[in-house]
Each structure stands twice: as structure tokens, then as C-alpha cells.
Design an enzyme around this catalytic site. Structure first.
Site, PDB file in Angstrom:
ATOM      1  N   ARG A  67      41.094 -35.309  76.660  1.00 20.49           N
ATOM      2  CA  ARG A  67      41.215 -35.822  78.030  1.00 20.49           C
ATOM      3  C   ARG A  67      40.826 -37.292  78.122  1.00 20.49           C
ATOM      4  O   ARG A  67      41.354 -38.019  78.938  1.00 20.49           O
ATOM      5  CB  ARG A  67      40.318 -35.006  78.973  1.00 20.49           C
ATOM      6  CG  ARG A  67      40.888 -33.633  79.242  1.00 20.49           C
ATOM      7  CD  ARG A  67      39.983 -32.847  80.137  1.00 20.49           C
ATOM      8  NE  ARG A  67      38.788 -32.451  79.393  1.00 20.49           N
ATOM      9  CZ  ARG A  67      38.231 -31.244  79.478  1.00 20.49           C
ATOM     10  NH1 ARG A  67      38.716 -30.337  80.280  1.00 20.49           N
ATOM     11  NH2 ARG A  67      37.174 -30.946  78.773  1.00 20.49           N
ATOM     12  N   ASP A 204      36.093 -19.350  60.820  1.00 19.07           N
ATOM     13  CA  ASP A 204      34.642 -19.230  60.731  1.00 19.07           C
ATOM     14  C   ASP A 204      34.306 -20.059  59.503  1.00 19.07           C
ATOM     15  O   ASP A 204      34.623 -19.665  58.372  1.00 19.07           O
ATOM     16  CB  ASP A 204      34.215 -17.772  60.517  1.00 19.07           C
ATOM     17  CG  ASP A 204      32.704 -17.644  60.442  1.00 19.07           C
ATOM     18  OD1 ASP A 204      32.079 -18.470  59.754  1.00 19.07           O
ATOM     19  OD2 ASP A 204      32.147 -16.720  61.053  1.00 19.07           O
ATOM     20  N   HIS A 205      33.681 -21.221  59.716  1.00 20.77           N
ATOM     21  CA  HIS A 205      33.590 -22.166  58.593  1.00 20.77           C
ATOM     22  C   HIS A 205      32.749 -21.629  57.424  1.00 20.77           C
ATOM     23  O   HIS A 205      32.879 -22.118  56.309  1.00 20.77           O
ATOM     24  CB  HIS A 205      33.105 -23.541  59.059  1.00 20.77           C
ATOM     25  CG  HIS A 205      31.639 -23.645  59.322  1.00 20.77           C
ATOM     26  ND1 HIS A 205      31.061 -23.244  60.501  1.00 20.77           N
ATOM     27  CD2 HIS A 205      30.616 -24.104  58.556  1.00 20.77           C
ATOM     28  CE1 HIS A 205      29.761 -23.465  60.443  1.00 20.77           C
ATOM     29  NE2 HIS A 205      29.459 -23.985  59.280  1.00 20.77           N
ATOM     30  N   LYS A 209      32.859 -21.989  52.690  1.00 21.54           N
ATOM     31  CA  LYS A 209      31.814 -22.493  51.793  1.00 21.54           C
ATOM     32  C   LYS A 209      32.043 -21.935  50.393  1.00 21.54           C
ATOM     33  O   LYS A 209      32.303 -20.737  50.237  1.00 21.54           O
ATOM     34  CB  LYS A 209      30.421 -22.078  52.307  1.00 21.54           C
ATOM     35  CG  LYS A 209      30.028 -22.778  53.617  1.00 21.54           C
ATOM     36  CD  LYS A 209      28.646 -22.354  54.061  1.00 21.54           C
ATOM     37  CE  LYS A 209      28.339 -22.836  55.456  1.00 21.54           C
ATOM     38  NZ  LYS A 209      27.716 -24.151  55.559  1.00 21.54           N
ATOM     39  N   GLU A 243      17.604 -22.142  60.119  1.00 15.70           N
ATOM     40  CA  GLU A 243      17.780 -23.581  60.329  1.00 15.70           C
ATOM     41  C   GLU A 243      16.433 -24.169  60.733  1.00 15.70           C
ATOM     42  O   GLU A 243      15.656 -23.519  61.439  1.00 15.70           O
ATOM     43  CB  GLU A 243      18.788 -23.843  61.438  1.00 15.70           C
ATOM     44  CG  GLU A 243      20.181 -23.348  61.107  1.00 15.70           C
ATOM     45  CD  GLU A 243      21.168 -23.652  62.219  1.00 15.70           C
ATOM     46  OE1 GLU A 243      21.827 -24.692  62.132  1.00 15.70           O
ATOM     47  OE2 GLU A 243      21.254 -22.862  63.168  1.00 15.70           O
ATOM     48  N   ASP A 262      26.089 -16.959  68.668  1.00  8.16           N
ATOM     49  CA  ASP A 262      26.407 -18.168  67.907  1.00  8.16           C
ATOM     50  C   ASP A 262      26.405 -17.933  66.391  1.00  8.16           C
ATOM     51  O   ASP A 262      27.235 -18.487  65.686  1.00  8.16           O
ATOM     52  CB  ASP A 262      25.368 -19.248  68.268  1.00  8.16           C
ATOM     53  CG  ASP A 262      25.684 -20.595  67.637  1.00  8.16           C
ATOM     54  OD1 ASP A 262      26.872 -20.965  67.625  1.00  8.16           O
ATOM     55  OD2 ASP A 262      24.751 -21.272  67.164  1.00  8.16           O
ATOM     56  N   HIS A 267      28.945 -15.851  61.616  1.00 11.39           N
ATOM     57  CA  HIS A 267      28.594 -16.168  60.224  1.00 11.39           C
ATOM     58  C   HIS A 267      27.835 -15.034  59.526  1.00 11.39           C
ATOM     59  O   HIS A 267      28.130 -14.693  58.385  1.00 11.39           O
ATOM     60  CB  HIS A 267      27.723 -17.427  60.172  1.00 11.39           C
ATOM     61  CG  HIS A 267      28.311 -18.598  60.913  1.00 11.39           C
ATOM     62  ND1 HIS A 267      29.657 -18.876  60.920  1.00 11.39           N
ATOM     63  CD2 HIS A 267      27.734 -19.559  61.676  1.00 11.39           C
ATOM     64  CE1 HIS A 267      29.873 -19.965  61.636  1.00 11.39           C
ATOM     65  NE2 HIS A 267      28.728 -20.392  62.120  1.00 11.39           N
TER      66      HIS A 267
HETATM   67  C1  BG6 Z   1      27.724 -23.242  63.927  1.00  8.19           C
HETATM   68  C2  BG6 Z   1      26.745 -22.940  65.030  1.00  8.19           C
HETATM   69  O1  BG6 Z   1      28.808 -22.338  63.967  1.00  8.19           O
HETATM   70  O2  BG6 Z   1      27.065 -23.114  62.680  1.00  8.19           O
HETATM   71  C3  BG6 Z   1      25.549 -23.868  64.949  1.00  8.19           C
HETATM   72  O3  BG6 Z   1      27.397 -23.101  66.281  1.00  8.19           O
HETATM   73  C4  BG6 Z   1      24.924 -23.809  63.573  1.00  8.19           C
HETATM   74  O4  BG6 Z   1      24.578 -23.544  65.944  1.00  8.19           O
HETATM   75  C5  BG6 Z   1      25.984 -24.016  62.505  1.00  8.19           C
HETATM   76  O5  BG6 Z   1      23.950 -24.838  63.500  1.00  8.19           O
HETATM   77  C6  BG6 Z   1      25.426 -23.790  61.123  1.00  8.19           C
HETATM   78  O6  BG6 Z   1      26.378 -24.180  60.188  1.00  8.19           O
HETATM   79  P1  BG6 Z   1      25.927 -24.715  58.765  1.00  8.19           P
HETATM   80  O7  BG6 Z   1      27.207 -24.916  58.020  1.00  8.19           O
HETATM   81  O8  BG6 Z   1      25.174 -26.001  59.025  1.00  8.19           O
HETATM   82  O9  BG6 Z   1      25.056 -23.660  58.190  1.00  8.19           O
END
Ligand code: BG6
Length: 514
Positions: A67, A204-205, A209, A243, A262, A267
Site C-alpha cells: 500500500r 512454514d519456514h 531449515k 528464544e 505462533d 513450527h
Molecule cells: C516465527 C514466529 O514464525 O518464527 C516468531 O512468528 C519466531 O515469533 C520465529 O521468533 C522463530 O523463527 P527462527 O527461524 O528464528 O527460529
């Protein structure tokens, strides 16, 4: 007639430890939410990373869509800033300029049909100019509330269908995909009324990994571990995603999400499926995802009365993380002073199938904990009879370190030198960096590359996203209906709330220290 062309680069290349399958086809990537945080921190650097390692076909265009009013030049300079960190010393200015010359910007409203008509025209122009063969990837990295609008507008503007025979159109949708089972089902229905499931890549990243993919290689590429991977030899499994960072600048999102939505729904349940699923017949999208859904469906649903026994939530108060004093969650900018949002969750799950019957899976994730670390720890059963009197030998553990210290360790008892039969714990270690030298590729780069190649193995299917939500739904419901939790209940920089320790202690077990 197919319009596929081959490109003048080898099919797969290896440069400074960076291996990729080169996509055969050129394409345009339209990134919705291009001025946002995720785009700047992860997506633009990932695309650039692919480009400099020749993992993108040479004919490629990136169009940022958001936007914020801005021109191509301004977007290029924002992109240049975002990728600067990747460059490091000795950066190849030519490569950077080449990448930037392939990027452009499009200012539009996510729910304005006119914006999409203009986008269609712009894409046609890019297609002609760049000879992109009509291939298009739409990346949805906006706030989740607008996903369905974007998808429907793409459909209404005729942008969801492949441009012509032999070309492809795909859409990557960021997490969170829904905020509970009902909204995920509704979003799936709206997305699938426009796109075919084969065009949809739910990301889902964690699946991108290297260490997470290695979990499958470790289990199914080696003969020695799998025979032990079951209720006969394993006492329990611990999965931790800790974290030390706090909520950062994401309070607006986090306040309505919390750790269960989250991290656990996405994950942590992905890691749970990969460590517990059966071997797929082949390593392809259908076979792998069929096995993953089976395991999610085998996890015993948490009945409402079990939620209070098997799930612990926490929120951090002020404390000190690695020597630095930090505020509590409720004092973070943008957080309500009486917020009931959880920043920590620990829970116990049981998997009702032959392999895992009776083996507890303990999962935990939290922010502002003592140390960052994502790991899966397999705790084996105690040796059935101890012949070495006077020794209290710890059961064997196999720890898969996902990050930051990527590797795998197996702990066992060894005889300490000397006249006594004294047993001490030792480990056998595999470290990625030592074994392979190069660091691992950014998860996002892997996944974008996979999507461009049309490989959905590491993406979520509609059914598995819904199954994951159905596991957390009873917890969300119980929490909503219950009394306000006694927050904060763990200081920043600690191991988490005491109740999480009690969850395991009541079963004669304990968490691995962070
Ligand atoms: C994200 C979450 O999907 O993954 C974040 O929204 C989190 O809150 C993050 O910090 C963690 O990803 P990574 O790759 O840093 O472990």
C-alpha cells in the site's frame, strides 16, 4: 503446445558449498507486503541470495506490491538496504546491481479491483519485456487478515489461472494460516475456490531449515537408528524451541497470537510430525505429506479437562537475559498492561499408534528464556539391568540440535580411566560446520527455490494445517473460558514457569536445561 524453454545454465550447480537445483523456467515474483518487516528481514535477502548463487533462472523479475506509495527507485534502494547485510565484504557490486535492475514496485490496495487490473497489465508488460513465459509466483507476506481478499482479487482479475499452456501460476501463503480451526477451514475454502491445491504453497519456514530436513535423512537414510525409533526403546521425546528475544516490535501481532498459535501450532508440530512419522514410500510431496497428516491425526486430542493437566502457559516478567536487564512482556511497547497473552507454552502429547503407544512427547516454546535453542531430544530407556554396581548411569539421549549450534549428539556412559569401574557420561558429536564447512542456506531461500521448481514437499497441505489447528483448538477454547492466568509467572532469562517443570516431574522426568 508447451512454451517451456531451457536456460543456458547447468541444471544443478555447486558454488562455495551452496547447492541448488536451478529452476528451468524464468518467472515473475509478485511480493505482497513488500514494504513489511518479513520482506525486509527475510524474503528480499533470500531472493537475492538465490540470485547471486545463480539459483534463479537468469530471466527473473520481482515486483513488490504494497500500500505504501513509492516508485521503483525507492523500492530498489529499500531492497538494496535490506540485502546489504547478505553482501558482506568483497560483495560483487555487479551482481547486486543486476538483481536490483530486475526489481520494481507496484503501489496498490489489497482489496481494490482496479489495483489488480493494473497489476495484470504490468505483469503482461514484464512478461513480454523479460520473456518470462507467463510464469508467476504470488507471495503473500501481508498481515493475515488480507490473505483471502488478495486471493479473491487475483481470481477476479483473471490472475489465478496459468497465463497459457505450459506456464504456471503459484501462490505462497505465509503463516499464520488462520487463527483457529474454523478460520483455517474458511481460509482454505476461499483460497481453493480460486486456486487449485496444486498451486498453493503454505509456508512454514522451519521446513526449509537444513537441520529440519536432515531429520528425515537421519531417520530414513540410515539403517541403524530406525529399529530403535519406537516405544520399545524410547522413553520420551522432548521438543524445545526456545528464544531469548522478547516480542520485539511485533506486539500488535503477538498480542492476538501468543506462543500456542505462533510457534506450537506451526513450527513445533512440524518438528513433532517429522520426528514421529512413518517412512514415506518416496521423497515426494504426496508421499511425505500423506505420512505427516497420518501422524497429526494419530495425536490424541486434548479433552478439555486434560488441558489444565497437560498444558502449561507462561508470560515473562522483567528479568535479565545473558547479563542485560530487560522489561517484562506487559511493559513492552504496544502490549496491554494486563495482557493475558502467553509467551511460553509447555505441553504433553500422546500419539495413539503402534509405534508410539505410551511414549510422551513433551513440547515447549517460549520467548525471553535463558538461552536460544531449538532441539529435539530422544531419551532412550534405561539399560534393563545395571551390572556395574555403584553407578547411576544416565539413560542414552540423542539430541538433534536444529539451531543455533547445528548438529547431532549421542550421549552414553563410558568407563572413566582408572582402577575403578566408574561410568561417566560422554557424547559423540556431529557438527554441521565442522563436517561441511559452509553455513547452511537460509530456510526462505530453500523454500522459494522449491516453489519456483514446483516442489511442494516442504510446504503444508490444506488438510495438515487444519489437523494442526484441531489439536490446539481445545486449548484455545479452555483458556478462553477459564480464569485469567497468574501472569507474569517466569522472569525473563529463566528456564520458564515452575509449572512446566512440574509437568515432567509428576511423571518422574525433567526438561533438559536450556
Ligand atoms: C516465527 C514466529 O514464525 O518464527 C516468531 O512468528 C519466531 O515469533 C520465529 O521468533 C522463530 O523463527 P527462527 O527461524 O528464528 O527460529
Amino acid at each position: 503446445m508447451s512454451t517451456r524453454t531451457t536456460v543456458d545454465v547447468p541444471e544443478s550447480i555447486r558454488t562455495d558449498g551452496y547447492y541448488c537445483e536451478v529452476p528451468h523456467e524464468p518467472c515473475a515474483v509478485v511480493m505482497f507486503g513488500a514494504s513489511g518487516d518479513l520482506a525486509k528481514r527475510k524474503l528480499l535477502p533470500a531472493l537475492y541470495d538465490l540470485a547471486v548463487h545463480a539459483c534463479l533462472a537468469p530471466r527473473f523479475r520481482l515486483l513488490g506490491f504494497a500500500r505504501t506509495p513509492m516508485g521503483d527507485e525507492q523500492f530498489r534502494s529499500a531492497t538494496s538496504e535490506a540485502i546489504a547485510k547478505k553482501d558482506g565484504p568483497g560483495a560483487d557490486e555487479g551482481k547486486r546491481q543486476n538483481f536490483l535492475s530486475q526489481t520494481g514496485y507496484f503501489a496498490g490496495d489489497y482489496d481494490d479491483p482496479g489495483s489488480y487490473r493494473r497489476l495484470a497489465q504490468r505483469l503482461d508488460e514484464l512478461d513480454g519485456e523479460g520473456r518470462l513465459n507467463g510464469n508467476r509466483l504470488f507471495y503473500l507476506a501481508t498481515p493475515p487478515e488480507v490473505y483471502a481478499h488478495i486471493v479473491e482479487q487475483l481470481g477476479a482479475a483473471g490472475l489465478a489461472k496459468p497465463v497459457r499452456d505450459g506456464s504456471w501460476t503459484r501462490v505462497i501463503i505465509e503463516k499464520p494460516f488462520g487463527r483457529d480451526g474454523a478460520s483455517a477451514r474458511a481460509l482454505n475454502a476461499r483460497v481453493l475456490s480460486v486456486f487449485d491445491e496444486s498451486q498453493v504453497y503454505r509456508i512454514d519456514h522451519y521446513l526449509g531449515k537444513e537441520t529440519v530436513q536432515n531429520l528425515l535423512v537421519f531417520r530414513f537414510g540410515n539403517g541403524i537408528f530406525e529399529p530403535l525409533w519406537n516405544r520399545n526403546y524410547i522413553d520420551h521425546i522432548q521438543i524445545t524451541a526456545a528464544e531469548s528475544l522478547g516480542v520485539e516490535r511485533r506486539a500488535a501481532f503477538y498480542e492476538s497470537a501468543g506462543t500456542l498459535r505462533d510457534m506450537i501450532q506451526s513450527h513445533v508440530l512440524q518438528l513433532t510430525s517429522l520426528v514421529s512419522m512413518e517412512s514415506p514410500a518416496t521423497f515426494d510431496a504426496t508421499a511425505v505429506r500423506n505420512e505427516k497428516i497420518k501422524i497429526l491425526q494419530s495425536i490424541r486430542p486434548l479433552q478439555p479437562e486434560m488441558v489444565w493437566k497437560s498444558v502449561v502457559r507462561g508470560q515473562y516478567g522483567a528479568g535479565s537475559v545473558q547479563g542485560t536487564a530487560v522489561p517484562g512482556y506487559r511493559q513492552e511497547p504496544g502490549v496491554k498492561p494486563d495482557s493475558a497473552t502467553e509467551t511460553f507454552v509447555a505441553l504433553k502429547l500422546l500419539v495413539d499408534n503402534w509405534r508410539w503407544s505410551g511414549v510422551p512427547f513433551y513440547l515447549r516454546s517460549g520467548k525471553r528464556l535463558a538461552r536460544p535453542g531449538t532441539e529435539i531430544a530422544i531419551r532412550f530407556k534405561q539399560a534393563p539391568h545395571m551390572v556395574f554396581q555403584g553407578n547411576n548411569v544416565e539413560p542414552n539421549s540423542l539430541v538433534l540440535n536444529i539451531q543455533p549450534d547445528e548438529g547431532i549428539s549421542l550421549s552414553f556412559g563410558a568407563k572413566a580411566p582408572g582402577g575403578q569401574m566408574e561410568i561417566r557420561p560422554v557424547t559423540m558429536d556431529f557438527r554441521y560446520r565442522q563436517a561441511f564447512g559452509a553455513g547452511s542456506r537460509e530456510a526462505y531461500a530453500t523454500l522459494i527455490n522449491d516453489c519456483i521448481r514446483g516442489d511442494a514437499t516442504l510446504f503444508d497441505r490444506a488438510d495438515s494445517v487444519e489437523a494442526a489447528w484441531s489439536l490446539v483448538d481445545p486449548v484455545l477454547k479452555a483458556w478462553e473460558a477459564g480464569a485469567s492466568p497468574p501472569f507474569p509467572n517466569y522472569p525473563a532469562g529463566s528456564q520458564g514457569p515452575h509449572a512446566a517443570d512440574d509437568l515432567l516431574a509428576s511423571e518422574g522426568r525433567r526438561w533438559r536445561p536450556l
